[in-house]
Design a protein around this motif. Structure first.
Motif, PDB file in Angstrom:
ATOM      1  N   PHE A 156       1.006  -1.271  -0.083  1.00 62.96           N
ATOM      2  CA  PHE A 156       0.041  -0.054  -0.237  1.00 62.96           C
ATOM      3  C   PHE A 156       0.868   1.377  -0.042  1.00 62.96           C
ATOM      4  O   PHE A 156       0.759   2.212  -0.699  1.00 62.96           O
ATOM      5  N   SER A 159       2.480   1.895  -3.220  1.00 58.35           N
ATOM      6  CA  SER A 159       1.510   2.149  -4.303  1.00 58.35           C
ATOM      7  C   SER A 159       1.073   3.557  -4.355  1.00 58.35           C
ATOM      8  O   SER A 159       0.713   4.360  -5.027  1.00 58.35           O
ATOM      9  N   MET A 160       0.895   4.018  -2.736  1.00 63.03           N
ATOM     10  CA  MET A 160       0.574   5.335  -2.523  1.00 63.03           C
ATOM     11  C   MET A 160       1.812   6.383  -3.063  1.00 63.03           C
ATOM     12  O   MET A 160       1.408   7.336  -3.291  1.00 63.03           O
ATOM     13  N   ASP A 164       5.126   6.572 -10.092  1.00 60.35           N
ATOM     14  CA  ASP A 164       4.337   6.436 -11.180  1.00 60.35           C
ATOM     15  C   ASP A 164       2.888   6.331 -10.880  1.00 60.35           C
ATOM     16  O   ASP A 164       2.085   5.518 -10.494  1.00 60.35           O
ATOM     17  N   ASN A 165       2.450   7.771 -10.791  1.00 57.22           N
ATOM     18  CA  ASN A 165       1.085   8.120 -10.344  1.00 57.22           C
ATOM     19  C   ASN A 165       0.574   7.477  -9.103  1.00 57.22           C
ATOM     20  O   ASN A 165      -0.441   6.866  -8.894  1.00 57.22           O
ATOM     21  N   SER A 167      -0.917   7.927  -5.310  1.00 62.15           N
ATOM     22  CA  SER A 167      -2.014   8.911  -5.099  1.00 62.15           C
ATOM     23  C   SER A 167      -1.474  10.063  -4.649  1.00 62.15           C
ATOM     24  O   SER A 167      -2.010  11.362  -4.551  1.00 62.15           O
ATOM     25  N   ILE A 170      -0.171  12.488  -6.848  1.00 69.91           N
ATOM     26  CA  ILE A 170      -1.054  12.955  -7.633  1.00 69.91           C
ATOM     27  C   ILE A 170      -1.696  14.052  -6.820  1.00 69.91           C
ATOM     28  O   ILE A 170      -1.963  15.176  -7.516  1.00 69.91           O
ATOM     29  N   LYS A 174      -1.855  18.259  -7.643  1.00 71.30           N
ATOM     30  CA  LYS A 174      -3.082  19.016  -7.794  1.00 71.30           C
ATOM     31  C   LYS A 174      -3.308  20.336  -7.030  1.00 71.30           C
ATOM     32  O   LYS A 174      -3.833  21.174  -7.422  1.00 71.30           O
TER      33      LYS A 174
ATOM     34  N   ASN B  32      -8.124   2.147  -3.407  1.00 69.65           N
ATOM     35  CA  ASN B  32      -7.192   2.435  -4.462  1.00 69.65           C
ATOM     36  C   ASN B  32      -6.793   1.334  -5.321  1.00 69.65           C
ATOM     37  O   ASN B  32      -6.451   0.985  -6.406  1.00 69.65           O
ATOM     38  N   ALA B  33      -6.332   0.159  -4.165  1.00 64.25           N
ATOM     39  CA  ALA B  33      -5.691  -0.907  -4.756  1.00 64.25           C
ATOM     40  C   ALA B  33      -6.781  -1.846  -5.490  1.00 64.25           C
ATOM     41  O   ALA B  33      -6.320  -2.417  -6.250  1.00 64.25           O
ATOM     42  N   ILE B  36      -7.292  -0.184  -8.975  1.00 63.83           N
ATOM     43  CA  ILE B  36      -6.329  -0.417  -9.755  1.00 63.83           C
ATOM     44  C   ILE B  36      -6.273  -1.557 -10.445  1.00 63.83           C
ATOM     45  O   ILE B  36      -5.958  -2.133 -11.388  1.00 63.83           O
ATOM     46  N   THR B  44      -3.996   2.477 -16.481  1.00 65.28           N
ATOM     47  CA  THR B  44      -3.596   2.959 -15.264  1.00 65.28           C
ATOM     48  C   THR B  44      -2.210   3.382 -15.366  1.00 65.28           C
ATOM     49  O   THR B  44      -1.854   4.669 -14.862  1.00 65.28           O
ATOM     50  N   ALA B  45      -1.281   3.138 -16.403  1.00 62.70           N
ATOM     51  CA  ALA B  45       0.001   3.888 -16.586  1.00 62.70           C
ATOM     52  C   ALA B  45      -0.153   5.226 -16.966  1.00 62.70           C
ATOM     53  O   ALA B  45       0.814   5.976 -16.827  1.00 62.70           O
ATOM     54  N   GLN B  46      -1.300   5.588 -17.492  1.00 63.79           N
ATOM     55  CA  GLN B  46      -1.431   6.848 -18.150  1.00 63.79           C
ATOM     56  C   GLN B  46      -1.688   7.804 -16.839  1.00 63.79           C
ATOM     57  O   GLN B  46      -1.642   9.070 -17.025  1.00 63.79           O
ATOM     58  N   GLY B  47      -2.058   7.398 -15.710  1.00 63.02           N
ATOM     59  CA  GLY B  47      -1.959   8.103 -14.453  1.00 63.02           C
ATOM     60  C   GLY B  47      -3.541   8.497 -14.234  1.00 63.02           C
ATOM     61  O   GLY B  47      -4.410   8.281 -14.952  1.00 63.02           O
ATOM     62  N   GLY B  48      -3.680   9.278 -12.939  1.00 63.90           N
ATOM     63  CA  GLY B  48      -4.991   9.538 -12.469  1.00 63.90           C
ATOM     64  C   GLY B  48      -5.846   8.698 -12.115  1.00 63.90           C
ATOM     65  O   GLY B  48      -7.221   9.050 -11.790  1.00 63.90           O
ATOM     66  N   ILE B  49      -5.673   7.322 -11.980  1.00 66.25           N
ATOM     67  CA  ILE B  49      -6.654   6.388 -11.071  1.00 66.25           C
ATOM     68  C   ILE B  49      -6.637   6.663  -9.672  1.00 66.25           C
ATOM     69  O   ILE B  49      -5.798   6.260  -8.980  1.00 66.25           O
ATOM     70  N   THR B  50      -7.747   7.250  -8.991  1.00 70.77           N
ATOM     71  CA  THR B  50      -7.749   7.441  -7.715  1.00 70.77           C
ATOM     72  C   THR B  50      -9.002   6.641  -7.092  1.00 70.77           C
ATOM     73  O   THR B  50      -8.793   5.628  -6.600  1.00 70.77           O
ATOM     74  N   LYS B 262       2.322  -3.394 -12.197  1.00 67.96           N
ATOM     75  CA  LYS B 262       1.782  -2.778 -11.106  1.00 67.96           C
ATOM     76  C   LYS B 262       0.296  -3.229 -11.029  1.00 67.96           C
ATOM     77  O   LYS B 262      -0.206  -3.471  -9.923  1.00 67.96           O
ATOM     78  N   MET B 266      -1.189  -5.270  -7.652  1.00 68.90           N
ATOM     79  CA  MET B 266      -2.421  -4.773  -7.089  1.00 68.90           C
ATOM     80  C   MET B 266      -3.475  -6.151  -6.943  1.00 68.90           C
ATOM     81  O   MET B 266      -4.131  -6.094  -5.701  1.00 68.90           O
TER      82      MET B 266
END
Lengths: 331, 298
Positions: A156, A159-160, A164-165, A167, A170, A174, B32-33, B36, B44-50, B262, B266
């Motif tokens: 976790f 990944s946070m 590589d994106n 959270s 991000i 923002k 989030n896990a 994803i 996902t690799a393009q980003g912005g997944i929350t 990734k 997950m």
């Protein structure tokens, strides 16, 4: 209310004056055979404890020997040549000593000063919540991380925090706090903070259970009397709740001090993977693991581990001695 | 009910906000896990997944469930958890029942031997050499045998047994029941909640442990899922470092597959957490009780 089994046993000891004529010699043997059924409940388990706890304890003597791998486990414990305190001196003189000790103590103290009060604070806050559904909701969610393995928790965190994106990156982008994503887990300055935060995240909820139980046993009349006298809720928290749970707090404090040299193991091993972090992540336990298991320097690693164990027992005894003078102790 | 003062109301609002924030930060990584793992890796690799998947797919789970090594490690974990928990609870409960008997010779001596192990141990290296010497390396039994007896659980069991009314056993003794018979026919059936609580904690330990296998097991067929997951995550970190060195080549590689390391890790993480999340709601009432039993004796 809180009492260690050791204390309990200790109190039972003196109440048996006089002789036990039936305990000695042949009579003892007869009695033993007569109660063979219950002895057979205990003896196999004791044998396991002897093998898996006491043989390794005996094996600690290899810290004073040059353990001979070719003699193998048991013979190695008995027949390896003695070298006295050589490995201890080597550890104290090694360049890693200062680094390992500094990291161990700093990380421990950070965990003690932040990780220890956090569940108490949570319990105090939960106690003020009057909406039972909301309270149960917060409790249910906050207990959960305790039951996850450190591997999952580390997953976790990674990944946070990943560039590589992740959270966190991000969110910070923002909010215009940062321009470029930060690779948090490869920057030594952030490591201690990440470690302590993760520890609090995992254990804050579960740790609060004990304190909530202690709060629940406080006499409600105390609060009534306090409100009559015009004490605000905030004041009641500090003048009634906190002092009432102090005995429990002190017991857990003693245990925490006894663990002062156990700065962490699984968390550091999993989060401090990046070799760049070694300067800030190396603590006694991970050092023992690296030197002992990965580099097979058995005697040296055992000496380092023994050094830690002896100091820990000393710290525990000291903390307990101080606590006993205030009337709350483990034994 | 008394009216709250202005200061108290401010405090209450602050507390509610802080608690809601805590609940959110605790829950978000799980969510989030899951998101994803349900999102196409390439996307996902393009980003912005929350909070929500953008390109919903079960593909990642398909890959995980078709990976024979992962499926195998999942079964090893289940086997270890079931056998380890059952064996440890039985051995420890029988041990505790024996030690709770006042007439047991050497009772105090046994207790002292047990309690010493709670404060002092031989540590990692001597235990490691012992396990090696016993031939438990690369054996499934290394998961079971060393953790058969838990002194901690024994003390909790013992406290419970000491609290049982003596009359129950007396009548069974009259009927000619031996100690083992009394234990299995009377004491154990009465111990439901304690057994459930301690079994829960033991099972969680077995399911979550990744460290023992990482030093005692080299045969991949015997690795449980947590240790497997650890290896996957470590290789992720490595590839992230590589990607910083050579991001162009890495990007090319990622584009060729829609499933990325990734999204895959997950999905594996969710699978490895699932059993715990699934039993969690049912056992919650037990573990709150259990912690209290434990801490009262501490």
């Amino acid at each position: 209310m809180v009492q260690l089994p050791l204390g309990k046993e200790g109190k039972q000891l003196p109440v048996r004056p006089g002789k036990h004529p039936d305990r000695s010699g042949r009579n003892g043997l007869v009695r033993f055979v007569k109660q063979l059924d219950i002895q057979l409940m205990v003896l196999p388990a004791m044998l396991l404890i002897l093998v898996f706890s006491y043989i390794p304890m005996y094996g600690l003597i290899m810290g004073f020997q040059d353990y001979d791998i070719f003699l193998g486990g048991f013979r190695g414990f008995f027949e390896s040549p003695w070298v006295g305190l050589k490995h201890f001196e080597m550890f104290f003189d090694s360049p890693e000593f200062v680094r390992v000790m500094r990291n161990t103590i700093v990380i421990s103290l950070l965990k003690l000063f932040i990780g220890f009060p956090a569940p108490i604070l949570l319990a105090l806050m939960l106690n003020e919540v009057r909406h039972m559904v909301f309270k149960r909701f917060v409790q249910t969610i906050s207990y959960l991380p305790h039951f996850l393995s450190w591997v999952i928790v580390a997953g976790f965190v990674m990944s946070m925090l990943t560039t590589d994106n992740g959270s966190v990156n991000i969110m910070m982008q923002k909010l215009n706090l940062i321009e470029e994503p930060i690779n948090f887990l490869s920057i030594p300055e952030y490591f201690w903070g990440i470690l302590v935060t993760t520890g609090v995240w995992k254990e804050i909820g579960f740790g609060s259970i004990v304190y909530l139980a202690a709060i629940a046993s406080i006499d409600p009349h105390l609060y009534e009397a306090a409100s009559m006298d015009g004490a605000s809720k905030f004041k009641q928290m500090f003048l009634i709740t906190l002092p009432s749970i102090m005995p429990v707090v002190i017991i857990f404090m003693i245990l925490a001090i006894g663990n002062l040299l156990s700065a962490g193991f699984e968390d550091i091993l999993l989060l401090g993977v990046n070799p760049v972090l070694r300067d800030v992540s190396d603590v006694i336990d991970t050092y023992v693991y690296r030197v002992g298991i990965q580099n097979s320097r058995y005697s040296y690693a055992t000496a380092v581990g023994l050094f830690k164990a002896v100091i820990s027992v000393g710290l525990l005894t000291m903390a307990n001695y101080i606590a006993r003078r205030s009337g709350n102790s483990l034994w | 009910m008394l009216k709250l003062s202005f200061g108290d109301r401010v405090m209450h609002v602050t507390i509610y906000i802080l608690l809601a924030l805590l609940a959110f930060t605790t829950f978000y990584p799980f969510w989030n896990a899951v998101v994803i793992s349900l999102n196409s890796g390439m996307d996902t690799a393009q980003g912005g997944i929350t909070f929500w998947p953008r390109s919903f797919t079960f593909e990642n789970y398909g890959v995980v469930l078709n990976d024979s090594r992962l499926v195998n490690s999942f079964f090893i974990s289940i086997l270890r958890t079931v056998v380890g928990t059952f064996a440890s609870i039985m051995v420890t409960a029988i041990f505790a029942y024996g030690i709770s008997k006042k007439e047991l010779m050497g009772r105090k001596f046994y207790m002292v031997l047990c309690i010493i192990t709670m404060y002092f141990s031989g540590g990692l290296i001597p235990s490691y050499l012992l396990i090696r010497e016993l031939g438990l390396m690369n054996s499934f039994w290394v998961f079971i045998i060393p953790s058969l007896v838990s002194v901690w659980n024994m003390i909790i069991f013992r406290t419970f047994f000491l609290g049982l009314p003596a009359g129950l056993e007396e009548s069974a003794k009259m009927d000619g029941c031996g100690s083992w018979g009394i234990f299995f026919r009377i004491v154990l059936p009465l111990s439901g909640p304690v057994v459930a609580t301690l079994a829960l904690f033991t099972a969680v330990y077995h399911w979550n442990d990744w460290f023992l296998p990482s030093i005692y097991i080299t045969n991949e067929q015997l690795l449980p899922i947590q240790t497997m997951l650890k290896q996957i995550l470590n290789s992720n970190i490595m590839s992230e470092q590589m990607s910083q060195l050579d991001s162009a080549a890495q990007g090319q590689m990622a584009k060729m597959r829609s499933v990325t390391t990734k999204s895959l890790s997950m999905a594996t993480m969710v699978v490895a957490t699932l059993p715990i999340i699934m039993v969690y709601p049912f056992v919650q009432k037990y573990f709150v009780k259990g912690v209290l039993v434990g801490s009262l004796k501490e």
